[in-house]
Design an enzyme around this catalytic site. Structure first.
Site, PDB file in Angstrom:
ATOM      1  N   SER A   1       0.817  -1.198   0.000  1.00  0.00           N
ATOM      2  CA  SER A   1       0.000   0.000   0.000  1.00  0.00           C
ATOM      3  C   SER A   1       0.862   1.263   0.000  1.00  0.00           C
ATOM      4  CB  SER A   1      -0.960  -0.030   1.193  1.00  0.00           C
ATOM      5  OG  SER A   1      -1.912   0.991   1.098  1.00  0.00           O
TER       6      SER A   1
ATOM      7  N   ASP B   1      -2.347   6.189  -4.020  1.00  0.00           N
ATOM      8  CA  ASP B   1      -1.150   5.539  -3.491  1.00  0.00           C
ATOM      9  C   ASP B   1      -0.708   4.439  -4.457  1.00  0.00           C
ATOM     10  OD1 ASP B   1      -3.221   3.769  -2.966  1.00  0.00           O
ATOM     11  OD2 ASP B   1      -2.454   3.169  -1.011  1.00  0.00           O
TER      12      ASP B   1
ATOM     13  N   ASP C   1      -0.963   1.238  -4.824  1.00  0.00           N
ATOM     14  CA  ASP C   1      -1.917   0.240  -5.327  1.00  0.00           C
ATOM     15  C   ASP C   1      -3.287   0.841  -5.614  1.00  0.00           C
ATOM     16  OD1 ASP C   1      -2.359   0.507  -2.535  1.00  0.00           O
ATOM     17  OD2 ASP C   1      -3.349  -1.441  -2.458  1.00  0.00           O
TER      18      ASP C   1
END
Length: 581
Positions: free
Chosen positions: A153, A308, A310
């Protein structure tokens, strides 16, 4: 841990790890006799927790590497085979695997897919990096029984992670999480096969545009006002940054199809796991958006959007009347999106019966007041979008409520039902439409947010994180939480604590190590140790109850909230300092 035990664990790891890059690291540390580093890498085994794995990449049992990925996947495969015996018997089990731009993500993803294939589970592997929400979408679209996305992430570049999903497209929760952990802990042997063999036998299938196109269409289908978009989109200028992640392909496509003028930050457009322009690729962090703000000023943009690595988190900033760019918090954008979805459904006759919204317990209660106005039930859940998805899944089973929105303070929003996780791509599309709507009403988003404060009360939010690395860090956090349970603070920020809520004892929620302190004003302070990192996080959700709605009240409320947050922050730091001694 003594040197003999460290060496024993290190040598066992070297023998088991088939990826020479990682085993070589450990061999070099042994040669250097760097026992401090070796102890950090081997004092524990990186745990497959309720959400999967996350940790610093490198050789060692306390690191993210190919061996840990292999063990986790074999355990997950074993559990899936037992959970779906009929499909296992007739050979129709399948899994979807995706990965982001982080270092080693492609290697870890392929290893995962090949282990599924070797266990008789057909693996659909994306041919290139893709966002986490698309992984969730693909599981449902392909009717797979499980899925994995390799991502850490928004964590710093040295991290990577592994998130496991179930057949509903949501991250695994109980009872599956515990069942998978048990299987992972029992693994003695890992089955795998070559890529060539997996493809030739039909056990590995590469996917891309056939899912991409459906995902893009789904994101656009959530929107309410196509005529408004057609009329206004050409006049809206957006600066966007994917922060070196997966988002450019999708956000540029969706917003471009809507007719918006999108300028992507060139230095951050290409995927790069080294994240060369940012310390943390996190749209919650102001420094990560420095280049985007500079470009937005230059382009005289109407808004700034960021995702971000992902692309499940969505950050924004907008210019105020003086030309200063204001970064909105997750709570603020969540409130704006929520209200826009509600008012649009109401105006267009699309509000279902028994509508419900879901937020995490550390998300601002701002949304509760919005829900009350529109006749929507607000329900709470534990932190993490898997819990929001779990509440929604329960709606589908019981029929008691109809899901209309979900949010968490960490820049996570879910508008659609087709994805069972937060989705930065669909949030970007809805935000774009929302900009156009309020412009058509003669307001900017920031001006409308101020109007909402005047109507519902003023809310200000802060978060304080403290890392406790190393073998003693976990014990320090445990001691801090135990101390606050047995001797909770009587006041915070000068306000009396009128109620303490211990989520470990809350009958309405699954047990979780979270404490919440309710203050006289309605402000809530939450303490929550991370489940994936050696840190504890405090959330301050301050509230100044609504007054007469005047500009004077508004300015006084902002000052009062700021002072309250400052005082609470100071008191929390004292608690952290005392625990750290």
């Amino acid at each position: 841990m003594d040197k003999a035990e460290i060496l024993k664990r290190a040598k066992a790891y070297i023998e088991a790890e088939q990826d020479e890059r990682f085993s070589k690291e450990v061999s070099e540390l042994i040669a250097k006799e760097d026992y401090k580093e070796l102890e950090d890498r081997f004092y524990q085994t990186l745990e497959f927790g309720t959400g999967g794995l996350r940790g610093i990449m490198g050789g060692g049992t306390n690191r993210m590497n190919t061996l840990e990925i292999n063990m986790a996947t074999q355990g997950l495969a074993n559990y899936v085979l037992k959970a779906f015996p009929e499909k296992a018997k007739d050979g129709t089990l399948s899994a979807v695997v995706a990965y982001d731009s982080r270092l080693n993500s492609d290697v870890f993803a392929e290893a995962t897919a090949l282990i599924f294939a070797a266990n008789g589970i057909k693996a659909y592997l994306f041919s290139g990096l893709r966002p986490t929400p698309e992984l969730s979408f693909a599981i449902r679209e392909l009717k797979a029984q499980t899925g994995v996305v390799v991502t850490a992430s928004h964590n710093p570049r040295m991290y990577n992670g592994y998130k496991a999903y179930w057949d509903d497209g949501a991250q695994v929760i109980e009872p599956h999480d515990k069942g998978i952990i048990e299987e992972v802990n029992k693994v003695k042997e890992v089955k795998t096969m070559t890529r060539v063999e997996a493809i030739s036998t039909g056990k590995l299938v590469l996917i891309d545009k056939e899912i991409d196109e459906k995902f893009w269409a789904m994101c656009k289908n959530q929107l309410f006002r196509p005529a408004l978009i057609k009329e206004k989109a050409k006049d809206v200028r957006i600066v966007y940054t994917p922060l070196h992640g997966t988002g450019a392909m999708h956000v540029e496509k969706v917003l471009g199809d809507l007719g918006l003028k999108v300028t992507t930050v060139p230095e951050q457009r290409e995927p790069d796991g080294n994240f060369p322009t940012v310390e943390k690729p996190n749209p919650e962090e102001k420094p990560a958006l420095k280049l985007a703000v500079e470009l937005a000023k230059k382009e005289k943009a109407d808004g700034l959007m960021a995702t971000d690595p992902d692309s499940d988190r969505f950050g924004t900033a907008f210019p105020d009347k003086d030309g200063n760019w204001v970064l909105l918090s997750g709570n603020q954008m969540g409130a704006l999106l929520m209200e826009y979805v509600f008012l649009s459904r109401k105006e267009l006759g699309k509000m279902p019966v028994n509508p419900a919204c879901v937020r995490s317990i550390v998300t601002s209660p701002f949304g509760d007041y919005i829900c009350k106005k529109y006749g929507v039930t607000m329900l709470e859940c534990l932190t993490g979008f898997k819990w929001i998805a779990a509440v929604e899944a329960n709606f589908e089973k019981t029929g008691k409520y109809n899901y209309v929105f979900g949010l968490e303070e960490s820049y996570g929003y879910k508008i659609e039902k087709e994805v069972m996780d937060k989705d930065g791509v669909s949030a970007a599309a809805m935000c774009a439409e929302m900009i156009m709507y309020w412009r058509s009403q003669g307001k900017s988003l920031l001006e409308h947010l101020d109007d909402m404060y005047k109507e519902f009360g003023y809310f200000e939010d802060r978060a304080i994180s403290q890392n406790f690395p190393g073998s003693t860090g976990v014990e320090t956090m445990k001691g801090m939480m135990a101390s606050m349970r047995s001797n909770p603070p009587a006041t915070l920020g000068g306000e009396k604590v009128v109620k303490v809520r211990d989520i470990m004892k809350d009958p309405e929620l699954p047990k979780s190590n979270v404490l919440q302190f309710y203050l006289e004003s309605g402000t809530i302070v939450s303490a929550r140790p991370s489940g994936t990192e050696p840190k504890i996080k405090f959330y301050i959700n301050s509230m100044i109850p609504a007054g007469d709605g005047s500009d004077k009240w508004f300015e006084e409320a902002k000052v009062k909230a700021g002072k309250l947050c400052d005082g609470i922050t100071s008191d929390i730091q004292k608690i952290i300092d005392a625990a750290s001694k």
